[in-house]
Design an enzyme around this catalytic site. Structure first.
Site, short mmCIF file in Angstrom:
data_model
loop_
_atom_site.label_atom_id
_atom_site.label_comp_id
_atom_site.label_asym_id
_atom_site.label_seq_id
_atom_site.Cartn_x
_atom_site.Cartn_y
_atom_site.Cartn_z
N HIS A 181 -11.65 -22.91 -51.47
CA HIS A 181 -11.45 -21.90 -52.52
C HIS A 181 -12.68 -21.72 -53.41
O HIS A 181 -12.58 -21.11 -54.47
CB HIS A 181 -10.24 -22.26 -53.37
CG HIS A 181 -8.95 -22.19 -52.62
ND1 HIS A 181 -7.85 -22.97 -52.94
CD2 HIS A 181 -8.56 -21.44 -51.56
CE1 HIS A 181 -6.85 -22.70 -52.11
NE2 HIS A 181 -7.27 -21.79 -51.26
N CYS B 195 -24.42 -13.44 -60.81
CA CYS B 195 -24.30 -12.17 -61.51
C CYS B 195 -23.75 -11.12 -60.57
O CYS B 195 -24.27 -10.94 -59.45
CB CYS B 195 -25.66 -11.73 -62.05
SG CYS B 195 -25.64 -10.10 -62.84
#
EC number: 2.3.1.286
Length: 233
Positions: free
Chosen positions: A116, A124
């Site tokens: 996960h 960004c």
């Protein structure tokens, strides 16, 4: 508890499937217990969703940074014993955890599948530059281009990285022992990985609460820390 050690000593290729219960001894709360992030009155399914990230980035940011980050947490004996077995070439770890503690314990990174993602990998969304997580904890916005930062974890409504899926399946097909630790084993597709196992592999689970397992599996109900303290390395 010594049954776990006996199975590990006899195995040649082990896969550890781990969940939040592995990190509670390191001071990181789990998700589904009485006081976990998913307890009554909280809405993590929305707050940790792609929809929330896009529609209410400030709300998402506040929830994640206030509830999920434990940068001072240290690996416990479970992480340490698993890491030692990985570095002996005997094991692969597939984890639901996004805390990075398996790698922090010294496990060879290529043998740890962070199914996960990892909270401490931040980038960004505008320029795609990687950014130290410390900057993210201070400000949602990238100081370089002004874009919004995000942690590289799989949110609700997002898909699992296909490379993680393929690496997990391959490891399970090659294993002769599968050890499930500290997970309710109800979150898919993670819980569904077990169907891809080598049919001859033995399965053992160590968990505080009993979980649903394939026929013939061994369920060790108890404290995983105590169980791994008895594993010989």
């Amino acid at each position: 508890m010594t049954e776990l050690n006996d199975l590990i000593q006899a195995a040649h290729k082990i896969v550890f499937l781990t969940g939040a219960g592995v990190s509670t001894a390191s001071g990181i709360p789990d998700y589904r217990s009485k006081n976990g992030l998913y307890s009554a009155g909280k809405q993590p399914e929305y707050l940790l969703s792609h929809t929330c990230l896009v529609r209410e980035p400030d709300v998402f940011y506040q929830y994640v940074t206030n509830n999920l980050y434990y940068p001072d947490a240290q690996p416990n004996v479970i992480h340490q014993k698993m890491a030692a077995l990985v570095n002996q070439g005997k094991a692969t770890i597939i984890t639901q955890n996004i805390d990075g503690l398996h790698v922090k314990a010294g496990a060879q990174e290529s043998k740890v599948v962070e199914f996960h993602g990892n909270l401490y990998h931040v980038y960004c969304q505008k320029c795609h530059q990687n950014v130290p997580y410390q900057e993210y904890l201070k400000d949602l916005h990238h100081q370089g281009c002004g874009g919004e930062l995000r942690c590289d974890v799989v949110l609700y409504e997002e898909g699992i990285d296909q490379n993680n899926v393929e690496q997990s399946i391959q490891a399970l097909q090659n294993a002769d022992l599968i050890v499930i630790v500290g997970t309710s084993f109800v979150v898919y597709p993670f819980a569904g990985l077990i169907q891809y196992r080598n049919p001859k592999a033995k399965i053992v689970a160590v968990n505080r609460e009993p979980i649903s397992l394939p026929a013939g599996s061994l369920m060790i109900q108890g404290d995983a820390v105590q169980a791994f303290e008895q594993v010989d390395i």
